[in-house]
Design an enzyme around this catalytic site. Structure first.
Site, PDB file in Angstrom:
ATOM      1  N   GLU A  55      54.759  15.550  56.710  1.00  0.00           N
ATOM      2  CA  GLU A  55      53.996  14.222  56.326  1.00  0.00           C
ATOM      3  C   GLU A  55      54.857  13.331  57.316  1.00  0.00           C
ATOM      4  O   GLU A  55      53.917  12.265  57.890  1.00  0.00           O
ATOM      5  CB  GLU A  55      54.281  13.775  55.000  1.00  0.00           C
ATOM      6  CG  GLU A  55      53.218  14.447  54.162  1.00  0.00           C
ATOM      7  CD  GLU A  55      51.831  14.550  54.237  1.00  0.00           C
ATOM      8  OE1 GLU A  55      51.464  13.472  54.915  1.00  0.00           O
ATOM      9  OE2 GLU A  55      51.256  15.275  53.706  1.00  0.00           O
ATOM     10  N   TYR A 138      52.185   6.237  50.045  1.00  0.00           N
ATOM     11  CA  TYR A 138      51.415   7.728  50.583  1.00  0.00           C
ATOM     12  C   TYR A 138      52.285   9.022  50.559  1.00  0.00           C
ATOM     13  O   TYR A 138      52.120   9.984  50.156  1.00  0.00           O
ATOM     14  CB  TYR A 138      50.776   7.317  52.001  1.00  0.00           C
ATOM     15  CG  TYR A 138      50.474   8.673  52.689  1.00  0.00           C
ATOM     16  CD1 TYR A 138      49.113   9.301  52.029  1.00  0.00           C
ATOM     17  CD2 TYR A 138      50.893   9.489  53.437  1.00  0.00           C
ATOM     18  CE1 TYR A 138      48.605  10.593  52.237  1.00  0.00           C
ATOM     19  CE2 TYR A 138      50.542  10.730  53.823  1.00  0.00           C
ATOM     20  CZ  TYR A 138      49.551  11.086  53.672  1.00  0.00           C
ATOM     21  OH  TYR A 138      49.192  12.328  53.892  1.00  0.00           O
ATOM     22  N   ASP A 156      45.878   7.552  52.249  1.00  0.00           N
ATOM     23  CA  ASP A 156      45.767   7.085  53.577  1.00  0.00           C
ATOM     24  C   ASP A 156      44.652   6.599  54.183  1.00  0.00           C
ATOM     25  O   ASP A 156      43.761   6.190  53.139  1.00  0.00           O
ATOM     26  CB  ASP A 156      46.440   8.357  54.338  1.00  0.00           C
ATOM     27  CG  ASP A 156      45.277   9.472  54.471  1.00  0.00           C
ATOM     28  OD1 ASP A 156      44.141   9.518  53.680  1.00  0.00           O
ATOM     29  OD2 ASP A 156      45.464  10.507  55.227  1.00  0.00           O
ATOM     30  N   CYS A 208      33.634  13.000  56.512  1.00  0.00           N
ATOM     31  CA  CYS A 208      33.409  11.492  56.332  1.00  0.00           C
ATOM     32  C   CYS A 208      34.179  10.634  57.248  1.00  0.00           C
ATOM     33  O   CYS A 208      35.228   9.894  57.238  1.00  0.00           O
ATOM     34  CB  CYS A 208      33.776  11.004  54.871  1.00  0.00           C
ATOM     35  SG  CYS A 208      33.105   9.358  54.230  1.00  0.00           S
ATOM     36  N   CYS A 215      27.079  13.482  56.672  1.00  0.00           N
ATOM     37  CA  CYS A 215      26.835  13.346  55.122  1.00  0.00           C
ATOM     38  C   CYS A 215      25.708  14.428  54.838  1.00  0.00           C
ATOM     39  O   CYS A 215      25.814  14.853  53.481  1.00  0.00           O
ATOM     40  CB  CYS A 215      25.871  12.027  55.372  1.00  0.00           C
ATOM     41  SG  CYS A 215      26.693  10.431  55.539  1.00  0.00           S
ATOM     42  N   CYS A 218      28.320  16.784  53.445  1.00  0.00           N
ATOM     43  CA  CYS A 218      29.183  16.213  52.324  1.00  0.00           C
ATOM     44  C   CYS A 218      28.916  16.823  50.953  1.00  0.00           C
ATOM     45  O   CYS A 218      27.941  16.798  50.360  1.00  0.00           O
ATOM     46  CB  CYS A 218      29.269  14.889  52.664  1.00  0.00           C
ATOM     47  SG  CYS A 218      30.557  13.955  51.283  1.00  0.00           S
ATOM     48  N   CYS A 224      27.566   9.495  46.438  1.00  0.00           N
ATOM     49  CA  CYS A 224      28.077   8.229  47.391  1.00  0.00           C
ATOM     50  C   CYS A 224      27.294   7.214  47.396  1.00  0.00           C
ATOM     51  O   CYS A 224      26.251   7.366  47.933  1.00  0.00           O
ATOM     52  CB  CYS A 224      28.289   9.016  48.741  1.00  0.00           C
ATOM     53  SG  CYS A 224      28.802   8.126  49.958  1.00  0.00           S
TER      54      CYS A 224
END
Length: 318
Positions: A55, A138, A156, A208, A215, A218, A224
């Site tokens: 990370e 995060y 994030d 996204c 989309c 998705c 959404c």
């Protein structure tokens, strides 16, 4: 046949050489394809170390670029205890080329903190993980949820984008930190928070996206709000090409960056040269006395200075 050979030769001649961007993308895809998952027999503490290192490395750096550095790092320091015994120079050598060297310092400082203050063990909640130097909200959420199944959201930029579009959140995203944390926490799967956090980040990175979001592919487009606004607008005969038409990419809102400030600074460096004998105790005492006396001008000296200033600003005859 001769005709087939000629056709193949002609086809090879027409083949275009890949651009630098295409070559880089292909190389990155090859690295990702060859990547191996973490060993299944890692303990939660060992896995937490893997997650923590990855990370920190992934901050401002693409996955394909990090993989080689991560493998080299783990080969040299397989545990947090091993890392705590390294020097900053050794850490920088392994980090060389990855950029943002402060991250390498965070890893070394964090390892030493864990070994010296926490008996060599990672805390198992996001709240406690934030005590480690260099670990923010995060990173703490990522380590806690992925390694220890702690129900903490890892928020994030990718997650913010997904949440902002799902709920059609307006406003300056930089001023909505608590809102993102709250909404991401509401969506978090209580039993599999680590998998959920990784799925949200992957969704934002691959589907996204900031521009040209996919989309139609998705999995959450049906819930959404931003996408539904676009669909309703189209169903009512709205033209998608006009400037005021709603778009999924309206969220999160774009913030105009402040213009860079241009400061000019003049610096003067003076080198004082002392004459032989001027650095003796008596000479220094006399110099200090003279300086103190000069810092308190007499009334006559003040009047002379004021007169000089007046003469300076007084227009001179042409």
């Amino acid at each position: 046949t001769a005709a087939a050979v000629a056709a193949a030769t002609s086809s090879s001649k027409k083949a275009k050489k890949p651009t630098k961007q295409e070559a880089a993308a292909a190389a990155a895809a090859a690295v990702l394809a060859a990547a191996q998952p973490a060993p299944a027999d890692l303990s939660p503490q060992e896995f937490a170390y893997y997650v923590w290192v990855s990370e920190i490395m992934l901050q401002q750096t693409q996955v394909s670029r990090v993989i080689t550095y991560f493998n080299n790092w783990i080969s040299k320091w397989a545990t947090v205890t091993a890392l705590s015994g390294a020097t900053q120079e050794q850490v920088n050598d392994v980090w060389a080329g990855l950029g943002y060297y402060r991250r390498a310092k965070y890893l070394l400082d964090g390892a030493q903190f864990i070994v010296d203050k926490l008996d060599g063990k990672f805390p198992e909640t996001a709240a406690e993980l934030r005590k480690i130097p260099g670990v923010g909200p995060y990173t703490a959420g990522a380590i806690g949820s992925i390694a220890f199944n702690d129900p903490a959201a890892a928020v994030d930029g990718n997650v913010i984008r997904v949440v902002a579009r799902m709920r059609a959140v307006k406003g300056n995203p930089m001023q909505l930190t608590k809102t993102w944390d709250r909404l991401a926490g509401q969506l978090l799967h209580p039993n599999r928070p680590g998998c959920h956090n990784q799925a949200m980040m992957e969704l934002g990175a691959t589907v996204c996206k900031p521009v040209n979001p996919d989309c139609s592919s998705c999995p959450v487009s049906s819930c959404c709000a931003a996408y539904n606004h676009v669909q309703q607008y189209s169903q009512h005969g709205g033209c998608p090409d006009v400037e005021e038409a709603p778009r999924v990419t309206d969220y999160p809102e774009k913030v105009t960056k402040a213009a860079k400030r241009d400061d000019q600074v003049a610096v003067c460096v003076l080198k004082v040269l002392l004459l032989p004998g001027a650095d003796t105790a008596a000479a220094l005492t006399a110099a200090a006395a003279t300086a103190a006396k000069g810092s308190n001008p007499t009334e006559q000296q003040q009047q002379q200075q004021q007169g000089n200033i007046r003469r300076f600003f007084k227009p001179q005859p042409k």
